[in-house]
Design an enzyme around this catalytic site. Sequence first.
Site, short mmCIF file in Angstrom:
data_model
loop_
_atom_site.label_atom_id
_atom_site.label_comp_id
_atom_site.label_asym_id
_atom_site.label_seq_id
_atom_site.Cartn_x
_atom_site.Cartn_y
_atom_site.Cartn_z
N SER A 1 -2.43 52.73 -10.28
CA SER A 1 -2.91 51.71 -11.21
C SER A 1 -4.29 52.15 -11.69
O SER A 1 -4.47 53.31 -12.05
CB SER A 1 -2.94 50.34 -10.52
OG SER A 1 -3.24 49.32 -11.44
N HIS B 1 0.67 51.15 -13.74
CA HIS B 1 0.56 49.84 -14.37
C HIS B 1 0.03 49.96 -15.79
O HIS B 1 -0.98 50.62 -16.03
CB HIS B 1 -0.39 48.94 -13.56
CG HIS B 1 0.12 48.62 -12.19
ND1 HIS B 1 -0.70 48.20 -11.17
CD2 HIS B 1 1.38 48.67 -11.67
CE1 HIS B 1 0.02 48.01 -10.09
NE2 HIS B 1 1.28 48.28 -10.37
N ASP C 1 0.20 46.63 -4.80
CA ASP C 1 1.50 47.11 -5.28
C ASP C 1 1.74 48.51 -4.69
O ASP C 1 0.84 49.34 -4.64
CB ASP C 1 1.54 47.16 -6.81
CG ASP C 1 2.95 47.41 -7.35
OD1 ASP C 1 3.92 47.12 -6.63
OD2 ASP C 1 3.06 47.89 -8.49
#
Length: 331
Positions: free
Chosen positions: A12, A39, A131
């Site tokens: 991310s 992301h 995540d």
Amino acid sequence: MTRPAVVAVGGSAGGIEALVAMVADLPADLPASVLVTVHIGQHARSSLPRILSRSGPLPAEHAVHGDQIRPGRIYVAPPGFHLLVAGGVARLSPGPRVNRHRPAVDVMFGSAARWAGDRVVAVVLSGLLDDGAVGAALVARAGGRVVVQDPAEAVFGSMPRAALGAVPGADVQPTARLGAAVGAMLEESEPESRSEDERQVESEMSMEDSGDPRFLAAEETRLTRLMCPGCGGSLAEVGLPHISYYRCHVGHQYAPKTLEAAQAEAAERKLWAGVAALEDHAALARHLAEQPGAHDDGAEYRQAAERAADLAKMMRSHLDSPSLQDVAGSS
């Protein structure tokens, strides 16, 4: 049929730099397909495949639904779609957000673990919150390997640290060694054979097929009293050895840190909605008090307006306080 080898890479914020460095060190004859989820906003334009193709010897492209994945190629999750693999074929899903993201790393890791089992190498790069942690645990449970960018080197160490918490035995590597470590792991793992039937994922009953309001899907441990920040449905808890996560029957899923952050945001939205409702009530009560026909009710309306306005002012002062903003920012 020989088990496929898959390298699944998730990151991310701050993860692109590490991803580029890793790709640069992968060999041109890499005996594995590389899946990448970073992301990105649903409506963003992604030039990541072009960047990765220029950064190393492997060609990169956005994954296309239904395409066969091949060794020695990089497949990037496009904006707005989860990237999965089943039967050696790329699957793109516009399904519910996981950890508030679509694409989500956990979805890709879990799919790779189901398909390739112990022939998966999962790599967790820089990013906020957690995540990838649940997906890393699923890869480890399937016998695969987990590599984590050294949190001390990551621009944001939250995702790597969360993955380490979920998989304590994960291999921590400095950024400059990620590609070499992945290549070495693929050389160490011996291909095994399994039948086509063993690679199929059985369909599970969903809540819409059940008449039981306490319905739990496979692997769900128990229902909780927590509500899904995404849709308001009840959340079920799923327990793994070193991490638990939460999902609703619609399919929204949250790792612990992400759920806490989502609940904090939902609570703030509700509080601001309360401020708006109180200010609306005060305005209406003032308006009614000034109407020609208010008569004796005017004083009652004015008192109601004052109470609502005072409560709204008190709530607004608390919401605007620096301490609350610090808490919200830390999420």
